[in-house]
Every structure is written in C-alpha cells, then in structure tokens.
Motif scaffolding. Structure first.
Motif, PDB file in Angstrom:
ATOM      1  N   THR A   4       1.857   4.356   8.674  1.00  0.00           N
ATOM      2  CA  THR A   4       3.264   4.681   8.901  1.00  0.00           C
ATOM      3  C   THR A   4       3.518   4.990  10.368  1.00  0.00           C
ATOM      4  OG1 THR A   4       3.437   5.555   6.672  1.00  0.00           O
ATOM      5  CG2 THR A   4       5.151   6.193   8.209  1.00  0.00           C
ATOM      6  N   GLU A   8       5.963   3.001  12.860  1.00  0.00           N
ATOM      7  CA  GLU A   8       7.025   3.664  13.621  1.00  0.00           C
ATOM      8  C   GLU A   8       6.940   3.319  15.102  1.00  0.00           C
ATOM      9  OE1 GLU A   8       7.396   7.864  13.230  1.00  0.00           O
ATOM     10  OE2 GLU A   8       7.666   7.766  11.066  1.00  0.00           O
ATOM     11  N   CYS A  37       4.452  -6.155   6.783  1.00  0.00           N
ATOM     12  CA  CYS A  37       5.421  -5.218   6.207  1.00  0.00           C
ATOM     13  C   CYS A  37       6.483  -6.006   5.457  1.00  0.00           C
ATOM     14  CB  CYS A  37       6.065  -4.359   7.298  1.00  0.00           C
ATOM     15  SG  CYS A  37       6.973  -5.305   8.521  1.00  0.00           S
ATOM     16  N   GLN A  40      11.637  -3.309   2.332  1.00  0.00           N
ATOM     17  CA  GLN A  40      11.731  -1.983   1.737  1.00  0.00           C
ATOM     18  C   GLN A  40      10.945  -0.958   2.539  1.00  0.00           C
ATOM     19  OE1 GLN A  40      10.994  -4.753   0.000  1.00  0.00           O
ATOM     20  NE2 GLN A  40      12.748  -4.986  -1.352  1.00  0.00           N
ATOM     21  N   LYS A  41       9.778  -1.340   3.010  1.00  0.00           N
ATOM     22  CA  LYS A  41       8.946  -0.434   3.805  1.00  0.00           C
ATOM     23  C   LYS A  41       9.630  -0.099   5.125  1.00  0.00           C
ATOM     24  CE  LYS A  41       4.084  -0.077   4.609  1.00  0.00           C
ATOM     25  NZ  LYS A  41       2.826  -0.818   4.705  1.00  0.00           N
ATOM     26  N   GLU A  43      12.879  -0.222   5.731  1.00  0.00           N
ATOM     27  CA  GLU A  43      14.044   0.626   5.438  1.00  0.00           C
ATOM     28  C   GLU A  43      13.646   2.069   5.217  1.00  0.00           C
ATOM     29  OE1 GLU A  43      15.983  -1.165   2.095  1.00  0.00           O
ATOM     30  OE2 GLU A  43      17.282  -2.382   3.361  1.00  0.00           O
ATOM     31  N   ARG A  44      12.563   2.302   4.503  1.00  0.00           N
ATOM     32  CA  ARG A  44      12.109   3.662   4.222  1.00  0.00           C
ATOM     33  C   ARG A  44      11.714   4.381   5.518  1.00  0.00           C
ATOM     34  NH1 ARG A  44       8.314   2.657   0.620  1.00  0.00           N
ATOM     35  NH2 ARG A  44       6.641   2.598   2.142  1.00  0.00           N
ATOM     36  N   ILE A  45      10.999   3.676   6.384  1.00  0.00           N
ATOM     37  CA  ILE A  45      10.580   4.285   7.644  1.00  0.00           C
ATOM     38  C   ILE A  45      11.779   4.532   8.550  1.00  0.00           C
ATOM     39  CG2 ILE A  45       9.268   3.845   9.744  1.00  0.00           C
ATOM     40  CD1 ILE A  45       7.133   2.598   7.913  1.00  0.00           C
ATOM     41  N   ARG A  47      14.841   5.116   7.580  1.00  0.00           N
ATOM     42  CA  ARG A  47      15.576   6.241   7.008  1.00  0.00           C
ATOM     43  C   ARG A  47      14.969   7.569   7.453  1.00  0.00           C
ATOM     44  NH1 ARG A  47      14.773   5.608   1.523  1.00  0.00           N
ATOM     45  NH2 ARG A  47      15.443   3.463   1.794  1.00  0.00           N
ATOM     46  N   ASN A  48      13.633   7.653   7.442  1.00  0.00           N
ATOM     47  CA  ASN A  48      12.955   8.866   7.898  1.00  0.00           C
ATOM     48  C   ASN A  48      13.164   9.092   9.391  1.00  0.00           C
ATOM     49  OD1 ASN A  48      11.968   9.453   5.372  1.00  0.00           O
ATOM     50  ND2 ASN A  48      10.048   8.349   5.686  1.00  0.00           N
TER      51      ASN A  48
END
Length: 73
Positions: A4, A8, A37, A40-41, A43-45, A47-48
């Motif tokens: 992750t 990032e 990647c 969805q992966k 988008e999740r990262i 969002r964080n």
C-alpha cells in the motif's frame, strides 16, 4: 501494508508528474509502469489519501466527462 505504501508513493509521483487525473487514468498509467493494480484498489487508496489530506478530489464542470479527478494538495 508495504504494498500500500509503495502504491501511494507511485500515485503521488504520477500526480506530481502528470497533474490532475481520474481513477481510470491513474490505474492505466500505473499498469503501464508495471505496477499490478486494479481500479478498486486505486480507489480505496485514493479515498484514504483524501481523508489524510494528501490528495484532494474535485469535479471539473463540463470538462473531462464530469468524472471525479484527484490532485496533490
């Protein structure tokens, strides 16, 4: 967690280099760079990263098909 953090860093470098991008383009450019990647992966990262204040999300009116774009703060 290590994967992750690396993703990032890759996203930050990509946004720094290319400017504001949508999730689809971020995913496409990461895959072209050899980073494995999916949407969805990413988008999740993202969002964080938005919650932590690293990246901001915005809609760009009539341009870019009214999709959400992300840029560095």
């Amino acid at each position: 967690m290590n994967g992750t953090v690396n993703l990032e860093c890759e996203i930050k470098a990509l946004l720094r280099k290319r400017g504001p991008l949508s999730v689809a383009f971020i995913t496409r450019f990461l895959n072209e760079m050899g980073v494995d990647c999916n949407r969805q992966k990413v988008e999740r990262i993202l969002r964080n990263m938005v919650l932590r204040g690293i990246v901001e999300a915005f809609y760009n009116g009539g341009r870019y098909n009214r999709r959400k774009h992300y840029r560095l703060r």
